[in-house]
Design a protein around this motif. Structure first.
Motif, PDB file in Angstrom:
ATOM      1  N   PRO A  72       1.319   0.288  18.645  1.00 29.72           N
ATOM      2  CA  PRO A  72       1.070   0.707  17.254  1.00 29.72           C
ATOM      3  C   PRO A  72       0.448   2.103  17.179  1.00 29.72           C
ATOM      4  O   PRO A  72       0.625   2.795  16.194  1.00 29.72           O
ATOM      5  N   ASP A 113       4.690  14.470   5.861  1.00 31.75           N
ATOM      6  CA  ASP A 113       4.042  14.904   7.103  1.00 31.75           C
ATOM      7  C   ASP A 113       4.905  15.881   7.910  1.00 31.75           C
ATOM      8  O   ASP A 113       4.687  16.017   9.110  1.00 31.75           O
ATOM      9  N   PRO A 124       1.185   4.323  -4.499  1.00 30.82           N
ATOM     10  CA  PRO A 124       1.071   5.638  -5.166  1.00 30.82           C
ATOM     11  C   PRO A 124       2.151   5.874  -6.229  1.00 30.82           C
ATOM     12  O   PRO A 124       1.959   6.689  -7.119  1.00 30.82           O
ATOM     13  N   ARG A 126       2.555   5.181  16.162  1.00 32.77           N
ATOM     14  CA  ARG A 126       2.955   5.341  14.749  1.00 32.77           C
ATOM     15  C   ARG A 126       4.399   5.810  14.637  1.00 32.77           C
ATOM     16  O   ARG A 126       4.671   6.814  13.959  1.00 32.77           O
ATOM     17  N   MET A 159       0.835  -1.189   0.000  1.00 34.49           N
ATOM     18  CA  MET A 159       0.000   0.000   0.000  1.00 34.49           C
ATOM     19  C   MET A 159       0.874   1.246   0.000  1.00 34.49           C
ATOM     20  O   MET A 159       0.566   2.233  -0.642  1.00 34.49           O
ATOM     21  N   ALA A 160       2.010   1.186   0.744  1.00 27.25           N
ATOM     22  CA  ALA A 160       2.908   2.349   0.782  1.00 27.25           C
ATOM     23  C   ALA A 160       3.555   2.602  -0.573  1.00 27.25           C
ATOM     24  O   ALA A 160       3.827   3.749  -0.934  1.00 27.25           O
TER      25      ALA A 160
END
Lengths: 268, 268
Positions: free
Chosen positions: A107, A132, A5, A110, A1-2
């Protein structure tokens, strides 16, 4: 998923019980930008790479100049002995090492960390700032505090012994419900014995499909993760991942019993 | 920086004292994918959009179907009266609203929020999961707690009055050191009067350049942010941003005095 993109073309490398198939890697690595690998108790199979496999892979990657992205969120969760040295320790300029506090602390913080060659730092910093700006300073200070005062060092062994007991409970329950797994693997659930981590990897009897089985298992009160979505290439649709870390020992016994019931009811 | 990885072509829309130049927007919006705008006390100018400008922009965007990305990290930091209603409140289906806890609670928590049309949610969720799976649950719970127990509501007015006093100190110091700014703007530093937020926007005397001045100002013991990097198109190299929120009132007076000294020493 990372990675998605960036729209990469993902090519899977065949895995052996204790490492990668280096012949398969050699056949595919010429076009590859990097190799992503989880050497310790990997998600989803729970498998680990042995010392000889690591040494051989590290040499092969150094020889061909293939960068390694070594992801190690589970490495501290060993049950009987620590895993062999990381690939990055064998060739620090040859790749990027990813660590995490998610599996050993929380978790919900993060937080993780990266070990990378100095030349890569400016690009990593740029990507992090764009994503971020920076990881929460509050969370960084909190983790610094629990490392400095010794809490983390005292805490991790308690997780190891907890998860080991839960793995043992799952192995015992599986052996109870599928006593003929070794002698008749095609008519039983079969599974591996991970030396650490959170998961084991199992395979349904022939003719069954993990995605199809899932709703029936849920009807019996147990869930699992079908293995197919984890494959980069053609999937083994009989494969599935069983996690032994969130449920208690009692729940593990109930869950495996429910899974066995669901399998037997659907078995022809 | 957040948009850069997507390699967009950024086109600036001319700003007026209290809003956007809608004629300039109309000339550019046909090729635009969306409009990014900070209506309240924007970074770097400290400017805000007035009620009439918001109404007109909202109508124009709705008419042309141009999505608006409304960024509002500073909106709660008003000094005398709350700003007019957000653009998103005027046309909730017409864009995405971004809020932040960085300026009213703590930047080190790295937490914000989004208000978006329901149709956009699945894509936002997908992008967020790819970027970092999710924001830290620990930080979300912490913010939930300070909102629920009333701390945030009590805290924000204390920031407003603190920052207002600091803005007033900076305006007073600037008027003291550049008493002829209004009558002879080309030979003085000039500045605006933000109604909230953290910054004011200033302009050096003619012939001066903010990037060139910066090291000389630092030698005098004060720093500022040159305005040029904030421009999407050709920059006003005389522009600069002055922040009044981190230094104390005494430090603001010292800093403006140092800035005036640096300017006068370099002025021809």
């Amino acid at each position: 998923m990372a990675f998605t993109p960036m729209e990469p073309e993902v090519v899977g490398v065949a895995g052996l019980a204790d490492g990668l198939d280096l012949a398969d890697l050699a056949a595919k690595s010429a076009q590859a930008r990097f190799l992503y690998v989880l050497p310790n108790f990997q998600n989803p199979t729970g498998r680990s790479m042995g010392e000889a496999s690591r040494a051989a892979l590290s040499q092969e990657a150094a020889r061909t100049g293939l960068p390694i992205m070594e992801d190690n969120p589970y490495g501290d969760l060993w049950f009987d002995r620590p895993p062999p040295a990381p690939l990055t320790a064998r060739n620090p300029e040859g790749g990027i090492y990813l660590g995490s506090f998610s599996k050993v602390l929380a978790p919900g913080l993060r937080m993780g960390f990266i070990v990378a060659p100095k030349a890569v730092y400016p690009k990593l910093l740029q990507a992090k700032q764009a994503a971020d700006l920076h990881s929460p300073g509050f969370n960084q200070r909190l983790i610094h505090a629990v490392m400095q005062d010794g809490f983390l060092d005292r805490h991790v062994p308690t997780i190891r012994s907890l998860y080991k007991a839960q793995r043992d409970a799952m192995l015992q329950a599986l052996a109870t419900h599928f006593p003929e797994a070794a002698s008749q693997p095609e008519h039983n659930l079969t599974w591996n014995t991970p030396a650490g981590g959170m998961f084991l990897w199992a395979r349904l009897p022939q003719g069954m499909n993990a995605v199809d089985l899932l709703p029936h298992a849920v009807d019996q009160g147990v869930a699992f993760v079908p293995g197919a979505p984890f494959f980069a290439g053609p999937p083994d649709t009989r494969s599935l991942r069983l996690s032994f870390v969130t449920p208690s020992v009692d729940e593990i016994h109930l869950g495996v019993a429910a899974l066995a019931l669901a399998i037997r009811a659907r078995q022809v």
